[in-house]
Design a protein around this motif. Structure first.
Motif, PDB file in Angstrom:
ATOM      1  N   VAL A  28      -3.920   3.332   7.931  1.00  0.00           N
ATOM      2  CA  VAL A  28      -5.267   3.483   7.388  1.00  0.00           C
ATOM      3  C   VAL A  28      -6.035   4.420   8.296  1.00  0.00           C
ATOM      4  O   VAL A  28      -5.705   4.576   9.477  1.00  0.00           O
ATOM      5  CB  VAL A  28      -6.002   2.126   7.289  1.00  0.00           C
ATOM      6  CG1 VAL A  28      -5.306   1.208   6.311  1.00  0.00           C
ATOM      7  CG2 VAL A  28      -6.132   1.484   8.653  1.00  0.00           C
ATOM      8  N   ARG A  29      -7.060   5.038   7.758  1.00  0.00           N
ATOM      9  CA  ARG A  29      -7.916   5.892   8.570  1.00  0.00           C
ATOM     10  C   ARG A  29      -9.361   5.636   8.196  1.00  0.00           C
ATOM     11  O   ARG A  29      -9.676   5.228   7.073  1.00  0.00           O
ATOM     12  CB  ARG A  29      -7.577   7.370   8.401  1.00  0.00           C
ATOM     13  CG  ARG A  29      -7.743   7.895   6.984  1.00  0.00           C
ATOM     14  CD  ARG A  29      -7.545   9.405   6.923  1.00  0.00           C
ATOM     15  NE  ARG A  29      -8.604  10.097   7.634  1.00  0.00           N
ATOM     16  CZ  ARG A  29      -8.700  11.423   7.735  1.00  0.00           C
ATOM     17  NH1 ARG A  29      -7.757  12.187   7.190  1.00  0.00           N
ATOM     18  NH2 ARG A  29      -9.698  11.980   8.366  1.00  0.00           N
ATOM     19  N   LEU A  30     -10.237   5.863   9.139  1.00  0.00           N
ATOM     20  CA  LEU A  30     -11.662   5.696   8.892  1.00  0.00           C
ATOM     21  C   LEU A  30     -12.212   6.864   8.093  1.00  0.00           C
ATOM     22  O   LEU A  30     -11.843   8.026   8.318  1.00  0.00           O
ATOM     23  CB  LEU A  30     -12.414   5.596  10.222  1.00  0.00           C
ATOM     24  CG  LEU A  30     -12.234   4.300  11.018  1.00  0.00           C
ATOM     25  CD1 LEU A  30     -12.686   4.491  12.453  1.00  0.00           C
ATOM     26  CD2 LEU A  30     -13.007   3.165  10.363  1.00  0.00           C
TER      27      LEU A  30
ATOM     28  N   VAL B 169      -8.518  -4.171  11.619  1.00  0.00           N
ATOM     29  CA  VAL B 169      -7.741  -3.246  10.794  1.00  0.00           C
ATOM     30  C   VAL B 169      -7.628  -1.899  11.505  1.00  0.00           C
ATOM     31  O   VAL B 169      -6.549  -1.292  11.559  1.00  0.00           O
ATOM     32  CB  VAL B 169      -8.386  -3.071   9.402  1.00  0.00           C
ATOM     33  CG1 VAL B 169      -7.700  -1.935   8.639  1.00  0.00           C
ATOM     34  CG2 VAL B 169      -8.290  -4.367   8.597  1.00  0.00           C
ATOM     35  N   VAL B 170      -8.722  -1.428  12.072  1.00  0.00           N
ATOM     36  CA  VAL B 170      -8.703  -0.141  12.768  1.00  0.00           C
ATOM     37  C   VAL B 170      -7.797  -0.215  13.996  1.00  0.00           C
ATOM     38  O   VAL B 170      -6.986   0.680  14.248  1.00  0.00           O
ATOM     39  CB  VAL B 170     -10.131   0.267  13.178  1.00  0.00           C
ATOM     40  CG1 VAL B 170     -10.109   1.521  14.070  1.00  0.00           C
ATOM     41  CG2 VAL B 170     -10.980   0.525  11.945  1.00  0.00           C
TER      42      VAL B 170
ATOM     43  N   GLU C 142      -9.746   4.424   4.475  1.00  0.00           N
ATOM     44  CA  GLU C 142      -8.896   5.094   3.491  1.00  0.00           C
ATOM     45  C   GLU C 142      -7.465   4.629   3.714  1.00  0.00           C
ATOM     46  O   GLU C 142      -6.926   4.738   4.817  1.00  0.00           O
ATOM     47  CB  GLU C 142      -8.987   6.608   3.666  1.00  0.00           C
ATOM     48  CG  GLU C 142      -8.084   7.395   2.723  1.00  0.00           C
ATOM     49  CD  GLU C 142      -8.125   8.890   2.979  1.00  0.00           C
ATOM     50  OE1 GLU C 142      -7.348   9.623   2.338  1.00  0.00           O
ATOM     51  OE2 GLU C 142      -8.925   9.317   3.837  1.00  0.00           O
ATOM     52  N   ARG C 143      -6.854   4.077   2.679  1.00  0.00           N
ATOM     53  CA  ARG C 143      -5.474   3.602   2.798  1.00  0.00           C
ATOM     54  C   ARG C 143      -4.522   4.789   2.684  1.00  0.00           C
ATOM     55  O   ARG C 143      -4.587   5.566   1.720  1.00  0.00           O
ATOM     56  CB  ARG C 143      -5.150   2.595   1.690  1.00  0.00           C
ATOM     57  CG  ARG C 143      -5.887   1.265   1.832  1.00  0.00           C
ATOM     58  CD  ARG C 143      -5.527   0.368   0.670  1.00  0.00           C
ATOM     59  NE  ARG C 143      -6.213  -0.905   0.679  1.00  0.00           N
ATOM     60  CZ  ARG C 143      -5.681  -2.039   1.125  1.00  0.00           C
ATOM     61  NH1 ARG C 143      -4.442  -2.051   1.573  1.00  0.00           N
ATOM     62  NH2 ARG C 143      -6.372  -3.172   1.086  1.00  0.00           N
TER      63      ARG C 143
ATOM     64  N   SER D   1      -3.308  -1.216  10.289  1.00  0.00           N
ATOM     65  CA  SER D   1      -2.622  -1.731   9.113  1.00  0.00           C
ATOM     66  C   SER D   1      -3.319  -2.986   8.610  1.00  0.00           C
ATOM     67  O   SER D   1      -3.689  -3.854   9.415  1.00  0.00           O
ATOM     68  CB  SER D   1      -1.155  -2.057   9.458  1.00  0.00           C
ATOM     69  OG  SER D   1      -0.572  -2.908   8.512  1.00  0.00           O
ATOM     70  N   PHE D   2      -3.465  -3.098   7.282  1.00  0.00           N
ATOM     71  CA  PHE D   2      -4.000  -4.325   6.702  1.00  0.00           C
ATOM     72  C   PHE D   2      -3.028  -5.486   6.922  1.00  0.00           C
ATOM     73  O   PHE D   2      -3.443  -6.614   7.183  1.00  0.00           O
ATOM     74  CB  PHE D   2      -4.243  -4.131   5.200  1.00  0.00           C
ATOM     75  CG  PHE D   2      -5.586  -3.550   4.876  1.00  0.00           C
ATOM     76  CD1 PHE D   2      -6.634  -4.356   4.458  1.00  0.00           C
ATOM     77  CD2 PHE D   2      -5.813  -2.191   4.999  1.00  0.00           C
ATOM     78  CE1 PHE D   2      -7.880  -3.820   4.157  1.00  0.00           C
ATOM     79  CE2 PHE D   2      -7.045  -1.647   4.701  1.00  0.00           C
ATOM     80  CZ  PHE D   2      -8.096  -2.458   4.278  1.00  0.00           C
ATOM     81  N   THR D   3      -1.735  -5.193   6.828  1.00  0.00           N
ATOM     82  CA  THR D   3      -0.733  -6.245   6.985  1.00  0.00           C
ATOM     83  C   THR D   3      -0.777  -6.833   8.392  1.00  0.00           C
ATOM     84  O   THR D   3      -0.835  -8.051   8.584  1.00  0.00           O
ATOM     85  CB  THR D   3       0.668  -5.693   6.692  1.00  0.00           C
ATOM     86  OG1 THR D   3       0.697  -5.183   5.342  1.00  0.00           O
ATOM     87  CG2 THR D   3       1.726  -6.786   6.843  1.00  0.00           C
TER      88      THR D   3
END
Length: 327
Positions: free
Chosen positions: A58-60, A15-16, A52-53, A20-22
């Motif tokens: 996204v960000r850590l 994800v990182v 954090e979405r 993106s989750f997608t």
């Protein structure tokens, strides 16, 4: 509290890396709800939010930034364990990850890699290069390589093998007035008023040059900064300014003037691993040490530099410069 799984750590890093989750779900070949569920389970296991979405990315979180290096190290270690198991099972294939500072990958590593390939044709080598010894050590700490080759690491708890002492040379254009020096040496103070071929600030050789010049009592002026270590001797031979380079990276039939710094500038090179290296890593470290022992010129490039044995060098009894971290 549940223990995080390797799959959850892989999901987090993906994800990182994709942002993106997608995209992460597509790369991992899982559904997005399943990915989100595993990330929530990981956050529950570590005791707080990791991501954090945002509307388009996204960000850590602060906790996520603290956890991520350990997640990467755990995944790298798991991969190494898998490879060790395959090697132990008698398979003649695998992958060895070697990390090195730039000048090492130009100097002592190529002949060792050639010999290794002949002895272990089924083992792939992945080479990771770093401009500074500190970044090399950080990469090893994070689990990104099996073995590192560079200056001795500070406070390292794993095995360290000393390979030998690396000599440095001053490069000037072939028609430089100092070409008439019969000793083939030069004091750094004789170059104090010149503008140097320096190195990019994140290249460890920039630290080494600044340190050597400071010991000689001056700060080097900069004519140009080289990003790549290999470019420095070429720029110096072209007349842009003197350069301080490892002698073992000078190519054959080099069209430039090579002078030994007086007093000499040296540093010790090592190979180091984590606490319990696998047999393949130990074998590679053994080969490095063996080649450095039977062919010390690979470090000093003594045959490349002028012979000064016939003429006493200035200050030959003085203490050599200390080395700094590099590349």
């Amino acid at each position: 509290m549940a223990t995080p799984t390797l799959r959850q750590l892989e999901y987090l890093t993906t994800v990182v890396d994709t942002g993106s989750f997608t995209r992460a779900a597509e790369q991992l070949h899982v559904t997005q709800p399943a990915l989100s569920h595993q990330i929530r389970a990981l956050e529950s296991a570590v005791g707080g939010p990791l991501l954090e979405r945002l509307p388009r990315s996204v960000r850590l979180t602060p906790m996520g930034r603290a956890v991520l290096p350990h997640a990467r190290a755990a995944l790298a270690e798991a991969e190494r364990l898998r490879l060790v198991a395959r090697r132990t099972a008698g398979l003649e294939e695998g992958e060895l990850e070697v990390a090195a500072i730039y000048s090492v990958s130009l100097g002592i590593l190529p002949p060792v890699l050639r010999l290794w390939r002949h002895q272990h044709p089924g083992v792939r080598i992945r080479l990771r290069e770093y401009p500074h010894a500190d970044r090399l050590q950080d990469a090893m700490t994070a689990g990104r390589a099996d073995l590192a080759v560079g200056p001795a690491p500070a406070g390292w708890e794993g095995p360290i093998r000393e390979l030998g002492v690396e000599e440095f040379t001053i490069v000037l254009p072939a028609d430089d007035p100092l070409a008439d020096n019969p000793t083939a040496t030069v004091a750094l103070t004789d170059l104090a008023d010149r503008a140097w071929v320096h190195y990019a600030p994140d290249n460890g050789l920039a630290d080494l040059l600044d340190h050597a010049c400071a010991q000689a009592g001056f700060h080097p002026q900069t004519a140009i900064r080289a990003e790549q270590t290999s470019a420095a001797p070429l720029l110096a031979a072209a007349g842009l300014g003197p350069a301080l380079v490892p002698a073992n990276i000078i190519p054959p039939q080099f069209d430039g003037l090579l002078l030994r710094p007086d007093p000499p500038i040296r540093r010790t090179l090592t190979a180091y691993t984590r606490t319990r290296p696998d047999p393949l890593t130990v074998a590679f470290a053994d080969l490095l040490a063996q080649q450095a022992r039977v062919n010390p010129a690979a470090l000093s490039a003594a045959a490349t530099l002028p012979d000064r044995t016939d003429v006493p060098a200035r200050g030959q009894n003085r203490t050599p410069h200390a080395r700094s971290s590099e590349t």
